[in-house]
Design a protein around this motif. Sequence first.
Motif, PDB file in Angstrom:
ATOM      1  N   VAL A 155      18.840  52.699  -0.132  1.00 27.98           N
ATOM      2  CA  VAL A 155      19.945  53.020   0.763  1.00 27.98           C
ATOM      3  C   VAL A 155      21.202  52.466   0.111  1.00 27.98           C
ATOM      4  O   VAL A 155      21.223  51.297  -0.279  1.00 27.98           O
ATOM      5  N   THR A 156      22.216  53.288  -0.008  1.00 30.03           N
ATOM      6  CA  THR A 156      23.487  52.847  -0.573  1.00 30.03           C
ATOM      7  C   THR A 156      24.579  53.091   0.454  1.00 30.03           C
ATOM      8  O   THR A 156      24.742  54.231   0.921  1.00 30.03           O
ATOM      9  N   TYR A 157      25.286  52.033   0.817  1.00 26.85           N
ATOM     10  CA  TYR A 157      26.396  52.182   1.762  1.00 26.85           C
ATOM     11  C   TYR A 157      27.536  52.936   1.090  1.00 26.85           C
ATOM     12  O   TYR A 157      27.868  52.682  -0.068  1.00 26.85           O
ATOM     13  N   THR A 158      28.122  53.856   1.835  1.00 25.02           N
ATOM     14  CA  THR A 158      29.245  54.643   1.338  1.00 25.02           C
ATOM     15  C   THR A 158      30.517  54.342   2.116  1.00 25.02           C
ATOM     16  O   THR A 158      31.528  55.018   1.929  1.00 25.02           O
ATOM     17  N   ALA A 159      30.441  53.331   2.971  1.00 24.81           N
ATOM     18  CA  ALA A 159      31.578  52.934   3.799  1.00 24.81           C
ATOM     19  C   ALA A 159      31.651  51.409   3.779  1.00 24.81           C
ATOM     20  O   ALA A 159      30.680  50.728   3.440  1.00 24.81           O
ATOM     21  N   PRO A 160      32.795  50.848   4.158  1.00 26.37           N
ATOM     22  CA  PRO A 160      32.912  49.387   4.229  1.00 26.37           C
ATOM     23  C   PRO A 160      31.902  48.794   5.224  1.00 26.37           C
ATOM     24  O   PRO A 160      31.485  49.468   6.181  1.00 26.37           O
ATOM     25  N   VAL A 220      22.934  57.691   8.066  1.00 29.81           N
ATOM     26  CA  VAL A 220      23.202  58.993   7.456  1.00 29.81           C
ATOM     27  C   VAL A 220      23.964  59.881   8.434  1.00 29.81           C
ATOM     28  O   VAL A 220      24.943  60.533   8.066  1.00 29.81           O
ATOM     29  N   LEU A 221      23.531  59.900   9.686  1.00 29.07           N
ATOM     30  CA  LEU A 221      24.202  60.721  10.690  1.00 29.07           C
ATOM     31  C   LEU A 221      25.660  60.317  10.871  1.00 29.07           C
ATOM     32  O   LEU A 221      26.514  61.175  11.121  1.00 29.07           O
ATOM     33  N   ALA A 222      25.945  59.016  10.715  1.00 27.01           N
ATOM     34  CA  ALA A 222      27.321  58.522  10.848  1.00 27.01           C
ATOM     35  C   ALA A 222      28.108  58.655   9.547  1.00 27.01           C
ATOM     36  O   ALA A 222      29.308  58.381   9.522  1.00 27.01           O
ATOM     37  N   GLY A 223      27.428  59.028   8.465  1.00 21.69           N
ATOM     38  CA  GLY A 223      28.116  59.199   7.192  1.00 21.69           C
ATOM     39  C   GLY A 223      28.484  57.903   6.491  1.00 21.69           C
ATOM     40  O   GLY A 223      29.418  57.868   5.702  1.00 21.69           O
ATOM     41  N   VAL A 224      27.719  56.821   6.757  1.00 17.70           N
ATOM     42  CA  VAL A 224      28.046  55.530   6.145  1.00 17.70           C
ATOM     43  C   VAL A 224      27.058  55.112   5.057  1.00 17.70           C
ATOM     44  O   VAL A 224      27.206  54.048   4.455  1.00 17.70           O
ATOM     45  N   ALA A 225      26.035  55.952   4.793  1.00 20.05           N
ATOM     46  CA  ALA A 225      25.048  55.619   3.765  1.00 20.05           C
ATOM     47  C   ALA A 225      24.368  56.884   3.261  1.00 20.05           C
ATOM     48  O   ALA A 225      24.352  57.913   3.955  1.00 20.05           O
ATOM     49  N   VAL A 226      23.805  56.777   2.072  1.00 22.61           N
ATOM     50  CA  VAL A 226      22.989  57.844   1.487  1.00 22.61           C
ATOM     51  C   VAL A 226      21.685  57.227   0.992  1.00 22.61           C
ATOM     52  O   VAL A 226      21.608  56.021   0.750  1.00 22.61           O
ATOM     53  N   HIS A 227      20.668  58.071   0.843  1.00 21.96           N
ATOM     54  CA  HIS A 227      19.359  57.634   0.370  1.00 21.96           C
ATOM     55  C   HIS A 227      19.077  58.183  -1.021  1.00 21.96           C
ATOM     56  O   HIS A 227      19.487  59.296  -1.346  1.00 21.96           O
ATOM     57  N   GLY A 228      18.342  57.401  -1.801  1.00 20.78           N
ATOM     58  CA  GLY A 228      17.757  57.843  -3.057  1.00 20.78           C
ATOM     59  C   GLY A 228      16.254  57.666  -2.949  1.00 20.78           C
ATOM     60  O   GLY A 228      15.789  56.736  -2.304  1.00 20.78           O
ATOM     61  N   ILE A 229      15.498  58.556  -3.561  1.00 21.74           N
ATOM     62  CA  ILE A 229      14.035  58.523  -3.433  1.00 21.74           C
ATOM     63  C   ILE A 229      13.398  58.505  -4.820  1.00 21.74           C
ATOM     64  O   ILE A 229      13.762  59.302  -5.682  1.00 21.74           O
ATOM     65  N   VAL A 230      12.436  57.585  -5.001  1.00 21.07           N
ATOM     66  CA  VAL A 230      11.615  57.541  -6.206  1.00 21.07           C
ATOM     67  C   VAL A 230      10.169  57.607  -5.746  1.00 21.07           C
ATOM     68  O   VAL A 230       9.715  56.748  -4.982  1.00 21.07           O
ATOM     69  N   GLU A 231       9.466  58.627  -6.187  1.00 25.96           N
ATOM     70  CA  GLU A 231       8.042  58.746  -5.866  1.00 25.96           C
ATOM     71  C   GLU A 231       7.235  58.087  -6.977  1.00 25.96           C
ATOM     72  O   GLU A 231       7.583  58.202  -8.155  1.00 25.96           O
TER      73      GLU A 231
END
Length: 95
Positions: A6-11, A69-80
């Motif tokens: 999870v990477t925050y995209t907002a303060p 994600v719904l609030a637009g404050v983070a994105v996900h990265g996935i490694v299988e």
Amino acid sequence: MFVVTVTYTAPLDEVDRWRPAHGDWLNQLISRRALLVAGRQVPLVGGVYLAPGMPVEELDRLLATDPYVLAGVAVHGIVEFTPLLVAAGLEDLKA
């Protein structure tokens, strides 16, 4: 099995507004074993989850419901990955 970052995209003050709803969401997924582990990155720039094997499309659908994600404050990265070696007591994690 998946490692989800999870990477925050907002303060952080914006992220913090959504932390209670995000925590409830995590607790629900962990209680259903849709996630196995969840925690914060150090330093606090996001989080990390460990998810069991499932179709990646199912994981994508679950992650899309994250309040962050719904609030637009983070994105996900996935490694299988395929767990081959595990510590004693964690054998059920092996594929």
